[in-house]
Motif scaffolding. Structure first.
Motif, PDB file in Angstrom:
ATOM      1  N   VAL A 145       3.374  12.692   5.278  1.00 33.10           N
ATOM      2  CA  VAL A 145       3.096  12.627   3.845  1.00 33.10           C
ATOM      3  C   VAL A 145       4.107  11.734   3.132  1.00 33.10           C
ATOM      4  O   VAL A 145       3.745  10.823   2.376  1.00 33.10           O
ATOM      5  N   THR A 146       5.397  11.993   3.331  1.00 30.48           N
ATOM      6  CA  THR A 146       6.414  11.158   2.686  1.00 30.48           C
ATOM      7  C   THR A 146       6.377   9.730   3.218  1.00 30.48           C
ATOM      8  O   THR A 146       6.677   8.782   2.490  1.00 30.48           O
ATOM      9  N   ALA A 147       5.994   9.569   4.492  1.00 27.33           N
ATOM     10  CA  ALA A 147       5.859   8.223   5.051  1.00 27.33           C
ATOM     11  C   ALA A 147       4.683   7.491   4.406  1.00 27.33           C
ATOM     12  O   ALA A 147       4.727   6.266   4.239  1.00 27.33           O
ATOM     13  N   PHE A 148       3.636   8.222   4.054  1.00 31.52           N
ATOM     14  CA  PHE A 148       2.503   7.629   3.330  1.00 31.52           C
ATOM     15  C   PHE A 148       2.994   7.026   2.013  1.00 31.52           C
ATOM     16  O   PHE A 148       2.664   5.885   1.671  1.00 31.52           O
ATOM     17  N   VAL A 149       3.774   7.799   1.258  1.00 38.11           N
ATOM     18  CA  VAL A 149       4.298   7.323  -0.026  1.00 38.11           C
ATOM     19  C   VAL A 149       5.206   6.118   0.187  1.00 38.11           C
ATOM     20  O   VAL A 149       5.150   5.136  -0.566  1.00 38.11           O
ATOM     21  N   GLU A 150       6.045   6.178   1.231  1.00 37.32           N
ATOM     22  CA  GLU A 150       6.958   5.073   1.482  1.00 37.32           C
ATOM     23  C   GLU A 150       6.209   3.805   1.861  1.00 37.32           C
ATOM     24  O   GLU A 150       6.550   2.703   1.399  1.00 37.32           O
ATOM     25  N   SER A 151       5.169   3.932   2.693  1.00 39.39           N
ATOM     26  CA  SER A 151       4.380   2.767   3.064  1.00 39.39           C
ATOM     27  C   SER A 151       3.688   2.173   1.844  1.00 39.39           C
ATOM     28  O   SER A 151       3.658   0.941   1.666  1.00 39.39           O
ATOM     29  N   TRP A 152       3.139   3.031   0.990  1.00 40.11           N
ATOM     30  CA  TRP A 152       2.465   2.554  -0.222  1.00 40.11           C
ATOM     31  C   TRP A 152       3.448   1.799  -1.126  1.00 40.11           C
ATOM     32  O   TRP A 152       3.112   0.785  -1.716  1.00 40.11           O
ATOM     33  N   ARG A 153       4.672   2.312  -1.213  1.00 40.23           N
ATOM     34  CA  ARG A 153       5.687   1.681  -2.057  1.00 40.23           C
ATOM     35  C   ARG A 153       6.146   0.354  -1.475  1.00 40.23           C
ATOM     36  O   ARG A 153       6.253  -0.647  -2.187  1.00 40.23           O
ATOM     37  N   ARG A 154       6.400   0.324  -0.184  1.00 36.09           N
ATOM     38  CA  ARG A 154       6.933  -0.886   0.434  1.00 36.09           C
ATOM     39  C   ARG A 154       5.916  -2.027   0.466  1.00 36.09           C
ATOM     40  O   ARG A 154       6.299  -3.201   0.477  1.00 36.09           O
ATOM     41  N   THR A 155       4.624  -1.713   0.510  1.00 36.13           N
ATOM     42  CA  THR A 155       3.595  -2.756   0.609  1.00 36.13           C
ATOM     43  C   THR A 155       3.004  -3.146  -0.740  1.00 36.13           C
ATOM     44  O   THR A 155       2.095  -3.982  -0.780  1.00 36.13           O
ATOM     45  N   ALA A 156       3.498  -2.578  -1.830  1.00 36.37           N
ATOM     46  CA  ALA A 156       2.881  -2.792  -3.138  1.00 36.37           C
ATOM     47  C   ALA A 156       2.866  -4.268  -3.536  1.00 36.37           C
ATOM     48  O   ALA A 156       1.829  -4.814  -3.919  1.00 36.37           O
ATOM     49  N   ARG A 157       4.004  -4.928  -3.457  1.00 31.64           N
ATOM     50  CA  ARG A 157       4.112  -6.311  -3.940  1.00 31.64           C
ATOM     51  C   ARG A 157       3.405  -7.306  -3.019  1.00 31.64           C
ATOM     52  O   ARG A 157       2.963  -8.364  -3.466  1.00 31.64           O
ATOM     53  N   SER A 158       3.283  -6.980  -1.754  1.00 27.33           N
ATOM     54  CA  SER A 158       2.703  -7.916  -0.785  1.00 27.33           C
ATOM     55  C   SER A 158       1.349  -7.440  -0.260  1.00 27.33           C
ATOM     56  O   SER A 158       0.911  -7.872   0.801  1.00 27.33           O
ATOM     57  N   GLN A 159       0.673  -6.552  -1.012  1.00 28.10           N
ATOM     58  CA  GLN A 159      -0.544  -5.932  -0.494  1.00 28.10           C
ATOM     59  C   GLN A 159      -1.653  -6.946  -0.218  1.00 28.10           C
ATOM     60  O   GLN A 159      -2.380  -6.822   0.775  1.00 28.10           O
ATOM     61  N   TRP A 160      -1.819  -7.977  -1.059  1.00 27.58           N
ATOM     62  CA  TRP A 160      -2.920  -8.926  -0.847  1.00 27.58           C
ATOM     63  C   TRP A 160      -2.603  -9.886   0.291  1.00 27.58           C
ATOM     64  O   TRP A 160      -3.502 -10.344   1.003  1.00 27.58           O
ATOM     65  N   ARG A 161      -1.346 -10.183   0.481  1.00 27.91           N
ATOM     66  CA  ARG A 161      -0.931 -10.985   1.625  1.00 27.91           C
ATOM     67  C   ARG A 161      -1.197 -10.217   2.925  1.00 27.91           C
ATOM     68  O   ARG A 161      -1.745 -10.765   3.886  1.00 27.91           O
ATOM     69  N   LEU A 162      -0.822  -8.943   2.929  1.00 28.59           N
ATOM     70  CA  LEU A 162      -1.073  -8.108   4.098  1.00 28.59           C
ATOM     71  C   LEU A 162      -2.561  -7.861   4.293  1.00 28.59           C
ATOM     72  O   LEU A 162      -3.057  -7.787   5.425  1.00 28.59           O
ATOM     73  N   PHE A 163      -3.306  -7.725   3.184  1.00 28.15           N
ATOM     74  CA  PHE A 163      -4.751  -7.536   3.266  1.00 28.15           C
ATOM     75  C   PHE A 163      -5.397  -8.722   3.974  1.00 28.15           C
ATOM     76  O   PHE A 163      -6.250  -8.547   4.858  1.00 28.15           O
TER      77      PHE A 163
END
Length: 274
Positions: A182-200
């Protein structure tokens, strides 16, 4: 936090070079062993799956379905356990050895598997609900219709986006030695926020390439099976090709998120949810 694709891939290559023994060991545990277990079950063999895909009207299941489902559960647990154990080997500050990594991987991997199944089942249910209410379940399942094509396109895009936003769950769990996702879910969401479309874009391209390779292998294997005795040996050899493919897929699925996780540690701050 910003994740550069180039830097993440470079980190993944570096991790592969540093921990190639662990990579091979957990390939055996997470890919080769489940592959052999599934091959021992006639209903789950590649020949049976291809026969069902080629001529479903002539294929009949024999025996109870409980056995194959039980075996699938074991293989899924081995796969997720090997992934978490390998992420622990790649990202832990101090390695504690294979026994400790496997014990951690089996416990954390079970939580990772259950949470993933529940999450994607919920997402799938919520996405299918508007289609069922508007056009009905039969129209939604019909193949080749505009509704089916639109639904499949939406699912493909969404799966790539969710894969981008949640790709760091396993590495975040293993790096901190967490047993719950659960906490890892939040951390992943936070860490990928700025680069989400690049990662997408990266995961969309990866999914398309992987899907095309799987389709190509299915067609080739199906052609060899249809060929009968003349291509029997080649069809048997295709099992080795499938094993190599799934080993490569496993390596990419573990190493790339680990590389992105390390690359994210050099970025700045971001909002928790974006």
């Amino acid at each position: 936090m910003d994740i550069e694709i180039k830097r993440g891939l470079a980190e993944a290559r570096e991790l592969a070079g540093e921990h190639w023994r662990a990579l091979l060991a957990y390939m055996l545990l997470g890919v080769a062993l489940p592959f052999l277990l599934l091959a021992s079950e006639p209903v789950l063999s590649m020949d049976a799956i291809l026969a069902l895909a080629i001529a479903p009207e002539t294929f009949r299941l024999a025996g109870s379905i409980a056995g194959p489902l039980y075996l699938l559960g074991i293989c899924a647990a081995l796969l997720c356990g090997a992934m978490l154990a390998l992420w622990s080997a790649l990202l832990a500050e101090i390695r504690e050895g294979y026994v400790a990594e496997i014990m951690y991987g089996m416990v954390a991997g079970a939580a990772y598997l259950v949470a993933g199944l529940l999450f994607f089942y919920l997402v799938g249910f919520l996405l299918s609900l508007p289609f069922k209410l508007s056009v009905g379940a039969e129209a939604m399942r019909a193949e080749g219709t505009p509704i089916a094509i639109a639904r499949q396109t939406m699912l493909t895009l969404l799966s790539a986006w969710l894969g981008a936003r949640l790709c760091l769950i396993g590495p975040a769990m293993a790096a901190a030695g967490k047993l719950e996702p659960v906490t890892a879910f939040v951390e992943s969401w936070r860490r990928t926020a700025r680069s989400q479309w690049r990662l997408f874009a990266f995961y969309l391209a990866f999914n398309i390439i992987a899907g095309a390779l799987i389709a190509l292998l299915f067609v080739l294997h199906g052609f060899l099976i249809i060929g009968g005795e003349a291509t029997r040996m080649a069809a048997m050899a295709m099992s080795s090709v499938w094993l190599v493919f799934w080993c490569a897929y496993f390596a990419i699925a573990v190493l790339v998120p680990a590389g992105f996780y390390r690359a994210s540690q050099f970025g700045g701050s971001a909002e928790t949810f974006a």
